[in-house]
Design a protein around this motif. Sequence first.
Motif, PDB file in Angstrom:
ATOM      1  N   HIS A  80      62.236  64.757  52.881  1.00  0.00           N
ATOM      2  CA  HIS A  80      62.981  63.507  52.683  1.00  0.00           C
ATOM      3  C   HIS A  80      63.374  62.899  54.029  1.00  0.00           C
ATOM      4  O   HIS A  80      63.247  61.697  54.259  1.00  0.00           O
ATOM      5  CB  HIS A  80      64.225  63.797  51.840  1.00  0.00           C
ATOM      6  CG  HIS A  80      65.131  62.614  51.678  1.00  0.00           C
ATOM      7  ND1 HIS A  80      64.943  61.648  50.713  1.00  0.00           N
ATOM      8  CD2 HIS A  80      66.226  62.228  52.375  1.00  0.00           C
ATOM      9  CE1 HIS A  80      65.882  60.729  50.810  1.00  0.00           C
ATOM     10  NE2 HIS A  80      66.684  61.050  51.817  1.00  0.00           N
ATOM     11  N   LYS A  83      60.260  61.562  55.773  1.00  0.00           N
ATOM     12  CA  LYS A  83      59.853  60.319  55.115  1.00  0.00           C
ATOM     13  C   LYS A  83      60.721  59.176  55.593  1.00  0.00           C
ATOM     14  O   LYS A  83      60.249  58.087  55.887  1.00  0.00           O
ATOM     15  CB  LYS A  83      59.938  60.479  53.600  1.00  0.00           C
ATOM     16  CG  LYS A  83      59.635  59.217  52.815  1.00  0.00           C
ATOM     17  CD  LYS A  83      59.651  59.504  51.325  1.00  0.00           C
ATOM     18  CE  LYS A  83      59.716  58.215  50.522  1.00  0.00           C
ATOM     19  NZ  LYS A  83      60.996  57.501  50.643  1.00  0.00           N
ATOM     20  N   GLY A  84      62.023  59.451  55.676  1.00  0.00           N
ATOM     21  CA  GLY A  84      62.978  58.432  56.108  1.00  0.00           C
ATOM     22  C   GLY A  84      62.737  57.969  57.532  1.00  0.00           C
ATOM     23  O   GLY A  84      62.683  56.771  57.821  1.00  0.00           O
ATOM     24  N   SER A  85      62.577  58.917  58.433  1.00  0.00           N
ATOM     25  CA  SER A  85      62.421  58.481  59.825  1.00  0.00           C
ATOM     26  C   SER A  85      61.069  57.831  60.069  1.00  0.00           C
ATOM     27  O   SER A  85      60.978  56.884  60.852  1.00  0.00           O
ATOM     28  CB  SER A  85      62.707  59.598  60.820  1.00  0.00           C
ATOM     29  OG  SER A  85      62.063  60.769  60.460  1.00  0.00           O
ATOM     30  N   SER A  87      59.496  56.038  57.943  1.00  0.00           N
ATOM     31  CA  SER A  87      59.667  54.705  57.368  1.00  0.00           C
ATOM     32  C   SER A  87      60.457  53.801  58.314  1.00  0.00           C
ATOM     33  O   SER A  87      60.139  52.622  58.483  1.00  0.00           O
ATOM     34  CB  SER A  87      60.384  54.834  56.025  1.00  0.00           C
ATOM     35  OG  SER A  87      60.954  53.613  55.635  1.00  0.00           O
ATOM     36  N   ARG A 102      56.485  65.434  48.980  1.00  0.00           N
ATOM     37  CA  ARG A 102      57.721  65.573  48.212  1.00  0.00           C
ATOM     38  C   ARG A 102      57.412  65.927  46.761  1.00  0.00           C
ATOM     39  O   ARG A 102      58.076  66.777  46.153  1.00  0.00           O
ATOM     40  CB  ARG A 102      58.545  64.294  48.296  1.00  0.00           C
ATOM     41  CG  ARG A 102      59.864  64.413  47.525  1.00  0.00           C
ATOM     42  CD  ARG A 102      60.663  63.148  47.570  1.00  0.00           C
ATOM     43  NE  ARG A 102      59.915  61.998  47.090  1.00  0.00           N
ATOM     44  CZ  ARG A 102      60.370  60.760  47.115  1.00  0.00           C
ATOM     45  NH1 ARG A 102      61.565  60.514  47.610  1.00  0.00           N
ATOM     46  NH2 ARG A 102      59.640  59.766  46.671  1.00  0.00           N
TER      47      ARG A 102
ATOM     48  N   SER B  22      70.958  60.405  59.791  1.00  0.00           N
ATOM     49  CA  SER B  22      69.802  60.310  60.679  1.00  0.00           C
ATOM     50  C   SER B  22      70.178  59.598  61.973  1.00  0.00           C
ATOM     51  O   SER B  22      70.611  58.447  61.963  1.00  0.00           O
ATOM     52  CB  SER B  22      68.672  59.541  59.978  1.00  0.00           C
ATOM     53  OG  SER B  22      67.758  59.035  60.925  1.00  0.00           O
ATOM     54  N   LEU B  24      68.265  58.518  64.179  1.00  0.00           N
ATOM     55  CA  LEU B  24      67.344  57.398  64.319  1.00  0.00           C
ATOM     56  C   LEU B  24      67.882  56.169  63.586  1.00  0.00           C
ATOM     57  O   LEU B  24      67.946  55.057  64.138  1.00  0.00           O
ATOM     58  CB  LEU B  24      66.009  57.832  63.717  1.00  0.00           C
ATOM     59  CG  LEU B  24      64.838  56.903  63.724  1.00  0.00           C
ATOM     60  CD1 LEU B  24      64.515  56.492  65.122  1.00  0.00           C
ATOM     61  CD2 LEU B  24      63.627  57.606  63.136  1.00  0.00           C
ATOM     62  N   ASP B  25      68.286  56.368  62.348  1.00  0.00           N
ATOM     63  CA  ASP B  25      68.790  55.255  61.550  1.00  0.00           C
ATOM     64  C   ASP B  25      70.120  54.738  62.074  1.00  0.00           C
ATOM     65  O   ASP B  25      70.400  53.542  61.984  1.00  0.00           O
ATOM     66  CB  ASP B  25      68.904  55.659  60.076  1.00  0.00           C
ATOM     67  CG  ASP B  25      67.544  55.783  59.404  1.00  0.00           C
ATOM     68  OD1 ASP B  25      67.458  56.373  58.312  1.00  0.00           O
ATOM     69  OD2 ASP B  25      66.557  55.279  59.980  1.00  0.00           O
ATOM     70  N   SER B 106      66.781  54.864  50.765  1.00  0.00           N
ATOM     71  CA  SER B 106      65.336  54.692  50.875  1.00  0.00           C
ATOM     72  C   SER B 106      64.700  54.690  49.489  1.00  0.00           C
ATOM     73  O   SER B 106      63.528  54.376  49.343  1.00  0.00           O
ATOM     74  CB  SER B 106      64.749  55.818  51.723  1.00  0.00           C
ATOM     75  OG  SER B 106      65.197  57.061  51.235  1.00  0.00           O
ATOM     76  N   GLU B 107      65.477  55.070  48.483  1.00  0.00           N
ATOM     77  CA  GLU B 107      64.924  55.179  47.127  1.00  0.00           C
ATOM     78  C   GLU B 107      65.428  54.059  46.229  1.00  0.00           C
ATOM     79  O   GLU B 107      66.639  53.830  46.145  1.00  0.00           O
ATOM     80  CB  GLU B 107      65.334  56.514  46.492  1.00  0.00           C
ATOM     81  CG  GLU B 107      65.073  57.724  47.364  1.00  0.00           C
ATOM     82  CD  GLU B 107      63.599  57.955  47.609  1.00  0.00           C
ATOM     83  OE1 GLU B 107      62.810  57.789  46.674  1.00  0.00           O
ATOM     84  OE2 GLU B 107      63.228  58.282  48.754  1.00  0.00           O
ATOM     85  N   LYS B 127      66.345  50.764  52.371  1.00  0.00           N
ATOM     86  CA  LYS B 127      65.923  50.984  53.748  1.00  0.00           C
ATOM     87  C   LYS B 127      64.416  50.811  53.821  1.00  0.00           C
ATOM     88  O   LYS B 127      63.723  51.108  52.850  1.00  0.00           O
ATOM     89  CB  LYS B 127      66.212  52.447  54.137  1.00  0.00           C
ATOM     90  CG  LYS B 127      67.601  52.733  54.552  1.00  0.00           C
ATOM     91  CD  LYS B 127      67.668  54.252  54.800  1.00  0.00           C
ATOM     92  CE  LYS B 127      68.774  54.601  55.745  1.00  0.00           C
ATOM     93  NZ  LYS B 127      68.844  56.019  56.018  1.00  0.00           N
ATOM     94  N   PRO B 128      63.892  50.436  54.988  1.00  0.00           N
ATOM     95  CA  PRO B 128      64.631  50.176  56.216  1.00  0.00           C
ATOM     96  C   PRO B 128      65.293  48.790  56.195  1.00  0.00           C
ATOM     97  O   PRO B 128      64.721  47.839  55.686  1.00  0.00           O
ATOM     98  CB  PRO B 128      63.555  50.250  57.307  1.00  0.00           C
ATOM     99  CG  PRO B 128      62.260  50.038  56.635  1.00  0.00           C
ATOM    100  CD  PRO B 128      62.426  50.408  55.192  1.00  0.00           C
TER     101      PRO B 128
END
Lengths: 150, 157
Positions: A80, A83-85, A87, A102, B22, B24-25, B106-107, B127-128
């Motif tokens: 997860h 996938k997030g980073s 994205s 996943r 995160s 990064l985020d 993200s979902e 997101k993003p």
Amino acid sequence: MAGVSQLQKQFVDYKASLFQEGVLDEQFDQLQGLQDESNPNFVVEVVSLFFQDSERLLNDLTKTLNQQGVDFKKVGANVHQLKGSSSSIGAQRVQRVCIAFRNYGEEHNIEGCLKSLQLVKHEYTIVKNKLETLFKLEQQILAAGGIVPR
Amino acid sequence: MSAVRMGLNGDEKPHVLAVDDSVLDRKIIERLLTNSSCKVTTAEDAHGALELLGLADGQQNFSNTVSDVNMIITDYCMPGMTGYELLKKIKESPTAKEIPVVVVSSENIQTRIEKCLEEGAEEFLLKPLRQSDVKRLRCHLTKDGNPTDEGMLCVGR
């Protein structure tokens, strides 16, 4: 040494190829849009965080999947995050493999997970190499006194 | 296009608390918010956010708390306490419940979106995040926890 306009063309063509191949998507351009004179290294910084994050996650996933009793919850959590980073920086192919990964994790399918891990490592290596090449081209343009085309 | 007038004093930057596990985020959201002339504080988890707001259970040390938070943006999926649970805690707090909370994820899960909105989230965003999303969020910002009564226009997506 190649002239500035030659380097600029090389850069533009190379960047276009990354989008055409689906290695990067629109989100990468969004990040580019956040870079300016007050934050001239924003994209490189964000991408470096992505590299660090990904390498840690891929190492963790390798360890977790090679244990006797696989902790699928941990696998799910790590995938997860990856996938997030991916994205967040527009690493589209990495993100896509994570989606399949996943699903295998949710099904407790070890073979599927191991296959996905191989695939995601492969895609990660590709995007890493290509981004590093792209940044090198940027540096060459700047060193030759030019500006990087956007 | 539409003019969005802020219910804040002309020179004051809205203060946004951004919560995301995160790094990064967090870096990206900080840039997006700064580009929209916001002052940003980040937290890497819900507990950290609660501490900054002075709302953590049994909190003794208030030296690090931040004041005048005009909006909270939180990721939904976080280890430990989720963004949804953080939202609930904020809405249960007499001091913080008026602070607009935006949940990001993200979902795109309908039930998740509904329960956040039911719990009082201003918005649920995918997101993003983009600069246009953040620009739009500014219409939810309040001053001192009170919704502004100046003419604020929220431009729908």
